[in-house]
Design a protein around this motif. Structure first.
Motif, PDB file in Angstrom:
ATOM      1  N   LEU A 498      19.943   2.344   1.252  1.00 29.51           N
ATOM      2  CA  LEU A 498      20.132   2.308  -0.378  1.00 29.51           C
ATOM      3  C   LEU A 498      18.976   3.069  -0.757  1.00 29.51           C
ATOM      4  O   LEU A 498      18.643   3.385  -1.961  1.00 29.51           O
ATOM      5  CB  LEU A 498      20.949   0.900  -0.712  1.00 29.51           C
ATOM      6  N   ARG A 499      17.957   2.905   0.227  1.00 31.00           N
ATOM      7  CA  ARG A 499      17.072   3.220  -0.831  1.00 31.00           C
ATOM      8  C   ARG A 499      16.248   4.477  -0.665  1.00 31.00           C
ATOM      9  O   ARG A 499      15.882   5.373  -1.942  1.00 31.00           O
ATOM     10  CB  ARG A 499      15.658   3.151   0.332  1.00 31.00           C
ATOM     11  N   THR A 500      16.877   5.506  -0.218  1.00 33.14           N
ATOM     12  CA  THR A 500      16.592   7.015   0.087  1.00 33.14           C
ATOM     13  C   THR A 500      18.286   7.680  -0.463  1.00 33.14           C
ATOM     14  O   THR A 500      19.241   7.097  -1.557  1.00 33.14           O
ATOM     15  CB  THR A 500      17.148   7.395   1.259  1.00 33.14           C
TER      16      THR A 500
ATOM     17  N   SER B  24       6.438  -3.729   5.828  1.00 29.25           N
ATOM     18  CA  SER B  24       5.845  -2.135   7.002  1.00 29.25           C
ATOM     19  C   SER B  24       7.235  -2.336   7.000  1.00 29.25           C
ATOM     20  O   SER B  24       7.659  -2.658   7.563  1.00 29.25           O
ATOM     21  CB  SER B  24       4.385  -2.206   7.506  1.00 29.25           C
ATOM     22  N   TYR B  25       6.977  -0.851   7.234  1.00 29.25           N
ATOM     23  CA  TYR B  25       7.996  -0.263   7.717  1.00 29.25           C
ATOM     24  C   TYR B  25       7.272   0.998   8.879  1.00 29.25           C
ATOM     25  O   TYR B  25       6.479   1.471   8.690  1.00 29.25           O
ATOM     26  CB  TYR B  25       8.922   1.320   6.880  1.00 29.25           C
ATOM     27  N   GLY B  26       7.413   0.555  10.482  1.00 29.33           N
ATOM     28  CA  GLY B  26       6.277   0.807  11.554  1.00 29.33           C
ATOM     29  C   GLY B  26       4.678   0.543  11.218  1.00 29.33           C
ATOM     30  O   GLY B  26       4.388  -1.386  10.692  1.00 29.33           O
ATOM     31  N   PRO B  49       4.064   5.603  -9.190  1.00 24.60           N
ATOM     32  CA  PRO B  49       4.870   6.663  -8.245  1.00 24.60           C
ATOM     33  C   PRO B  49       5.568   6.716  -7.655  1.00 24.60           C
ATOM     34  O   PRO B  49       6.109   5.400  -6.867  1.00 24.60           O
ATOM     35  CB  PRO B  49       3.598   6.872  -8.371  1.00 24.60           C
ATOM     36  N   SER B  50       5.738   7.449  -6.909  1.00 26.27           N
ATOM     37  CA  SER B  50       6.995   7.747  -5.905  1.00 26.27           C
ATOM     38  C   SER B  50       6.193   7.169  -4.362  1.00 26.27           C
ATOM     39  O   SER B  50       4.759   7.209  -4.315  1.00 26.27           O
ATOM     40  CB  SER B  50       7.596   8.651  -5.767  1.00 26.27           C
ATOM     41  N   GLY B  51       7.004   6.489  -3.328  1.00 27.95           N
ATOM     42  CA  GLY B  51       6.052   5.512  -2.631  1.00 27.95           C
ATOM     43  C   GLY B  51       5.301   4.513  -2.791  1.00 27.95           C
ATOM     44  O   GLY B  51       4.699   4.597  -1.757  1.00 27.95           O
ATOM     45  N   SER B  52       5.432   4.314  -4.052  1.00 25.31           N
ATOM     46  CA  SER B  52       4.781   2.670  -4.263  1.00 25.31           C
ATOM     47  C   SER B  52       5.372   2.313  -3.713  1.00 25.31           C
ATOM     48  O   SER B  52       3.864   0.896  -3.002  1.00 25.31           O
ATOM     49  CB  SER B  52       4.009   3.514  -5.959  1.00 25.31           C
ATOM     50  N   GLY B  53       6.027   1.380  -3.279  1.00 26.11           N
ATOM     51  CA  GLY B  53       6.973   0.549  -3.003  1.00 26.11           C
ATOM     52  C   GLY B  53       7.956  -0.474  -3.970  1.00 26.11           C
ATOM     53  O   GLY B  53       8.667  -1.481  -3.539  1.00 26.11           O
ATOM     54  N   LYS B  54       8.541   0.209  -4.568  1.00 27.56           N
ATOM     55  CA  LYS B  54       8.919  -0.315  -5.512  1.00 27.56           C
ATOM     56  C   LYS B  54      10.115  -0.628  -5.324  1.00 27.56           C
ATOM     57  O   LYS B  54      10.607  -1.821  -5.815  1.00 27.56           O
ATOM     58  CB  LYS B  54       9.441   0.545  -7.175  1.00 27.56           C
ATOM     59  N   SER B  55      11.196   0.144  -4.792  1.00 21.81           N
ATOM     60  CA  SER B  55      12.319   0.018  -3.783  1.00 21.81           C
ATOM     61  C   SER B  55      12.170  -0.820  -3.093  1.00 21.81           C
ATOM     62  O   SER B  55      12.898  -2.380  -3.194  1.00 21.81           O
ATOM     63  CB  SER B  55      13.032   0.969  -3.541  1.00 21.81           C
ATOM     64  N   THR B  56      11.154  -1.055  -2.134  1.00 18.44           N
ATOM     65  CA  THR B  56      11.068  -2.035  -1.357  1.00 18.44           C
ATOM     66  C   THR B  56      11.458  -3.471  -1.556  1.00 18.44           C
ATOM     67  O   THR B  56      11.364  -5.064  -1.861  1.00 18.44           O
ATOM     68  CB  THR B  56      10.120  -1.868  -0.235  1.00 18.44           C
ATOM     69  N   LEU B  57      10.000  -3.503  -3.054  1.00 19.32           N
ATOM     70  CA  LEU B  57       9.659  -5.326  -3.789  1.00 19.32           C
ATOM     71  C   LEU B  57      11.063  -5.322  -3.985  1.00 19.32           C
ATOM     72  O   LEU B  57      11.315  -6.920  -4.046  1.00 19.32           O
ATOM     73  CB  LEU B  57       8.554  -4.516  -4.910  1.00 19.32           C
TER      74      LEU B  57
HETATM   75  N1  LIG Z   1      13.183   3.192   5.915  1.00 20.43           N
HETATM   76  C1  LIG Z   1      11.189   3.454   5.654  1.00 20.43           C
HETATM   77  N2  LIG Z   1      10.984   3.686   7.017  1.00 20.43           N
HETATM   78  C2  LIG Z   1       9.776   3.982   6.642  1.00 20.43           C
HETATM   79  N3  LIG Z   1       9.112   4.059   5.962  1.00 20.43           N
HETATM   80  C3  LIG Z   1       9.657   3.689   4.871  1.00 20.43           C
HETATM   81  C4  LIG Z   1      10.923   2.809   4.924  1.00 20.43           C
HETATM   82  N4  LIG Z   1      11.276   2.444   3.742  1.00 20.43           N
HETATM   83  C5  LIG Z   1      10.616   3.209   2.282  1.00 20.43           C
HETATM   84  N5  LIG Z   1       9.421   3.933   4.174  1.00 20.43           N
HETATM   85  C6  LIG Z   1       7.767   3.879   3.176  1.00 20.43           C
HETATM   86  O1  LIG Z   1       7.908   3.013   2.527  1.00 20.43           O
HETATM   87  C7  LIG Z   1       6.669   3.191   1.389  1.00 20.43           C
HETATM   88  C8  LIG Z   1       7.479   2.493  -0.144  1.00 20.43           C
HETATM   89  O2  LIG Z   1       8.728   3.359  -0.309  1.00 20.43           O
HETATM   90  P1  LIG Z   1       9.355   2.764  -1.096  1.00 20.43           P
HETATM   91  O3  LIG Z   1      11.041   3.579  -0.808  1.00 20.43           O
HETATM   92  O4  LIG Z   1       9.575   0.884  -0.846  1.00 20.43           O
HETATM   93  O5  LIG Z   1       9.153   4.146  -2.917  1.00 20.43           O
HETATM   94  P2  LIG Z   1       9.527   4.077  -4.129  1.00 20.43           P
HETATM   95  O6  LIG Z   1       8.756   3.366  -5.021  1.00 20.43           O
HETATM   96  O7  LIG Z   1      10.718   2.875  -4.549  1.00 20.43           O
HETATM   97  O8  LIG Z   1       9.462   4.963  -4.101  1.00 20.43           O
HETATM   98  P3  LIG Z   1      10.115   6.358  -4.927  1.00 20.43           P
HETATM   99  O9  LIG Z   1      10.430   6.220  -6.207  1.00 20.43           O
HETATM  100  O10 LIG Z   1      10.640   7.538  -4.304  1.00 20.43           O
HETATM  101  O11 LIG Z   1      12.082   5.294  -4.678  1.00 20.43           O
HETATM  102  C9  LIG Z   1       6.835   5.460   1.006  1.00 20.43           C
HETATM  103  O12 LIG Z   1       5.790   4.984   1.219  1.00 20.43           O
HETATM  104  C10 LIG Z   1       7.379   4.660   2.297  1.00 20.43           C
HETATM  105  O13 LIG Z   1       7.567   5.747   2.868  1.00 20.43           O
END
Ligand SMILES: Nc1ncnc2c1ncn2[C@@H]1O[C@H](COP(=O)(O)OP(=O)(O)OP(=O)(O)O)[C@@H](O)[C@H]1O
Ligand SMILES: [Mg+2]
Lengths: 501, 248
Positions: A498-500, B24-26, B49-57
């Motif tokens: 879902l993240r991507t 963490s992822y890996g 910003p992109s990749g800052s961890g928003k979705s993960t949070l």
């Molecule tokens: N399944 C995964 N495997 C490896 N790395 C991941 C995975 N999911 C997230 N990451 C890494 O974790 C970090 C945070 O990812 P996340 O998707 O939470 O960012 P984001 O703020 O939502 O970005 P965006 O605005 O681009 O959606 C990124 O550096 C990403 O590369």
């Protein structure tokens, strides 16, 4: 299409072709799996065809062999048919494997259309890839065949039945002990036939790949399935009914039409045609049946798993029929053979030919092998379906849909069409056997002086148990196979999907 | 449950809270000890910003991902230690989730997609579909009830997805760039509807976005960078939540 341009553009064309092929295979594990399994499937298919050709080329002067199936020329037709039929699940399996990761590949290729590739280019790449993989497999199969016939050529000592023709249709049958071969490794089919078989498998695979892309319109922005095709219902039902009825009434009809006076070859052809009608009707009918059942259930059910399963059946009825086709054909064949066996056993007890019963044991083995291959094809199809729907699965899981619901949906999706189809196939198979072989066996009781005392018609029992094992076993095996796919379903529902974007 | 909710006693209004979340992822850390909290009825924007961890949070707070360390609380109950089955039940009864795209079951009709959460809750087919129709209507897509997602535009599909996320009248809506795949106009329309409907219902909204205009619809915005609150102080976002009253 610019293929008509012979010179000048040649450089850019070859470049583009190679770029396309590279794009076809750049997707990683799915692509490697697809190519590897396509190769393996083609190799197995060619091997089975070469084996069939070898048996067909085995004459009375060849041998002797350990198996009566090979020593008795009258049984060769059956062996050849069994081996050719073995190719059906093998090729179906290959076709199934050729679709692993294919949607993603098609999308990648479609993306290239922005830089000028035509839909025909895209289709050609898919066909080329599959064709090349299958060609490699065919060569591998040939190599295994050629090496195998040398390695397995050592004779063993065994007892076998020797037939000597005494003329006027009578034979002398003796039991002889001596050196025999295990397989007809001393026979080589004509070179043209070998070449034909090795060529036909990759060609068929390429045609299959093209056919699979036919309904997929590749736009520059992705693969769009064209308007859903509703499977036709009348034609498959008619084919199935005509074939089954024809076989069920075979003996009677043959007598009425005078067919039973015809040469055995003609009777065989008529029978095979009817069998083919039944099989094709069954396979095509599965698509129509799953769409119909899906529609019926989707309009009524309030159970989430059943609703999802039913809607999937409506959306992709051909996916179901594609992955279950081989298995259903094996079921049809297995049921028919149980009928033949029952008849043969009874006839044998009345002093008939023992070879046929023994031959049927080996046909059983071939059926089991075919069933396993067909089941493997079904498993590949199921897994492919799970993987291609992983985003929706992840979204549903995120929304709190229990895993059990998703698992049950998958199970129902497979079982809803296969249970009725397996029952129909079993019924058609046994009807065919009883229709052709008859439902009675003549028992003659002789007096001590050799005159006929009494003639009774013994009814051939219906092998209910065997039929139940076939139909029930198919359903159970399918359910078990789907269970194998459940861990993959579980992992495919990863929230990472879902993240991507 | 042995530990206590974060700052319990000082703020029982805190509906969803993450405390010192690490994930963490890996080997690459996505969250590095961030804390966030949201009040009942609040619309909270999470930007960065992109990749800052928003979705993960967001996935951690919604109980979809399990954090490596830290705690997630919902209505005084610690959820990150609960089983998948328990969190799954929570998500389908109390939470709604909304993603950028592709969350509808492509084979189901719009109405069936929206009715799905109700069917899962044991509602009968007829009333579930009726309720689904009402929610589709609320987002102006009632005429799409019998269509499949593949036959809809992106904006239409997002409206259907909103209806599905809200049909159970959840307490919290988790949305990850719900308008990210739409053009400006469609995005704005979808967002206006979303905010209107959730405010009416008093639904708490946690919304990830990288669009400042989208964030402007929120009562409050927290910015994260490299898996931490913007100023690098891991708990500031939580303190912000506690120190301010919602704008509503
Ligand atoms: N399944 C995964 N495997 C490896 N790395 C991941 C995975 N999911 C997230 N990451 C890494 O974790 C970090 C945070 O990812 P996340 O998707 O939470 O960012 P984001 O703020 O939502 O970005 P965006 O605005 O681009 O959606 C990124 O550096 C990403 O590369
Ligand atoms: Mg994101």
């Amino acid at each position: 299409m610019t293929a008509t341009v012979q010179d000048g553009g040649a450089d850019t064309r070859t470049m583009r072709r190679s770029t396309l092929l590279w794009l076809a295979t750049v997707g990683g594990r799915a692509d490697r799996t697809r190519i590897a399994l396509t190769t393996v499937g083609a190799a197995a298919g060619v091997l089975a065809l070469l084996a069939a050709a070898t048996v067909a080329s085995t004459g009375t002067d060849d041998g002797p062999y350990t198996s009566e199936l090979l020593n008795e020329p009258g049984l060769h037709v059956g062996v050849v048919i069994a081996l050719v039929l073995l190719c059906v699940p093998v090729l179906a399996f290959t076709g199934q494997c050729a679709r692993i990761g294919a949607p993603a590949r098609d999308r990648r290729l479609a993306a290239l259309r922005l830089s000028g590739a035509t839909p025909a280019d895209v289709a050609r790449v898919a066909a080329t890839e599959t064709g090349l993989a299958a060609a490699l497999g065919a060569v591998l199969g040939l190599a295994v065949y050629l090496v195998g016939r040398v390695l397995l050529d050592t004779p063993v000592t065994a007892t076998y039945g020797r037939h000597t023709e005494l003329g006027a249709g009578s034979y002398l049958l003796e039991e002889v002990t001596g050196p025999v071969r295990r397989l007809p490794t001393d026979v080589l089919p004509p070179v043209w036939l070998i070449a034909l078989l090795v060529a036909v498998v990759p060609a068929a695979a390429a045609v299959f790949a093209l056919a699979a892309l036919r309904r997929v319109a590749t736009t520059p922005f992705g693969v769009v399935r064209r308007q859903q095709v509703r499977p036709v219902q009348v034609l498959p039902a008619a084919l199935f009914a005509a074939g089954t009825l024809g076989m069920a009434l075979f003996a009677g009809l043959a007598r009425v039409t005078g067919l039973d006076e015809a040469r055995p070859a003609i009777i065989t052809v008529v029978f095979l045609a009817l069998f083919l009608c039944t099989g094709v009707g069954l396979v095509l009918g599965t698509a129509a049946m799953s769409a119909r059942a899906g529609e019926f259930l989707a309009r009524r059910t309030g159970r989430p798993a059943l609703l999802i399963a039913a809607r999937r059946l409506v959306a992709a009825p051909f996916a179901t029929s594609r992955s279950t086709a081989a298995l259903l054909l094996v079921v049809l064949l297995a049921a028919a053979i149980q009928g033949f066996r029952e008849h043969t056993l009874l006839a044998q007890r009345q002093g008939g030919n023992e070879f046929y019963a023994r031959a049927l044991d080996q046909v059983d083995l071939a059926l089991v092998v075919a069933g396993v291959i067909a089941a493997a094809g079904l498993l590949v199809g199921t897994i492919e379906g799970v993987l291609s729907r992983r985003r929706a699965a992840a979204a549903l899981t995120a929304a709190g849909v229990p895993r059990g619901v998703l698992g049950r949906a998958l199970l129902l999706e497979v079982l809803v069409p296969i249970v009725p189809a397996a029952l129909l196939a079993t019924a058609a198979g046994i009807l065919a056997a009883r229709g052709v072989m008859g439902t009675t066996v003549r028992e003659v009781v002789y007096s001590a002086t050799g005159t006929e005392l009494r003639v009774t018609e013994l009814p051939v029992p219906v092998p209910w148990e065997a039929l139940a094992v076939i139909a029930g076993g198919t359903a159970l095996a399918t359910a078990a196979l789907t269970m194998v796919a459940l861990p993959i379903l579980r992992r495919s529902a990863d929230p990472g999907e879902l993240r991507t974007a | 449950m042995t530990s206590t909710p974060p700052d319990s006693g000082t703020d029982e209004d805190l509906l969803v809270a993450g405390r010192a979340l690490v994930r963490s992822y890996g080997h690459s850390p996505a969250l590095r000890g961030i804390s966030v909290g949201t009040r009942r009825g609040e619309v909270l924007a999470i930007t960065g910003p992109s990749g800052s961890g928003k979705s993960t949070l967001l996935l951690c707070l919604a109980g979809i991902l399990r954090p490596d360390a830290g705690e997630v609380w919902y209505a005084g109950r610690r959820i990150d230690t609960e089983s998948e089955a328990e969190r799954s039940r929570l998500r389908r009864t109390r939470f709604g989730v909304l993603f950028q795209f592709g969350q509808l079951v492509p084979e189901l009709t719009a109405a069936e997609n929206v009715a799905m959460p109700l069917l899962l809750a044991g509602v009968k087919r007829r009333p579930a579909l009726t309720a689904a129709g009402t929610w589709l209507d609320r987002f102006g897509v009632a005429d799409l009830a019998g269509q499949r997602p593949t036959e809809m535009s992106g904006g239409q599909a997002q409206r259907v997805a909103m209806a599905r996320a809200l049909v159970t009248e959840p307490e919290v809506l988790f949305a990850d760039e719900p308008t990210g795949a739409l053009d400006t106009l469609a995005g704005e329309q979808v967002l206006t509807q979303l905010v209107r409907v959730t405010r009416q219902a008093g639904t708490t909204v946690l919304m990830v976005t990288h669009d400042a205009k989208v964030a402007a619809y929120a009562d409050r915005e927290i910015v994260i960078r490299d898996g931490m609150a913007d100023d690098g102080a891991p708990t500031s976002a939580l303190r912000g939540a506690l120190g301010r009253t919602g704008a509503r």
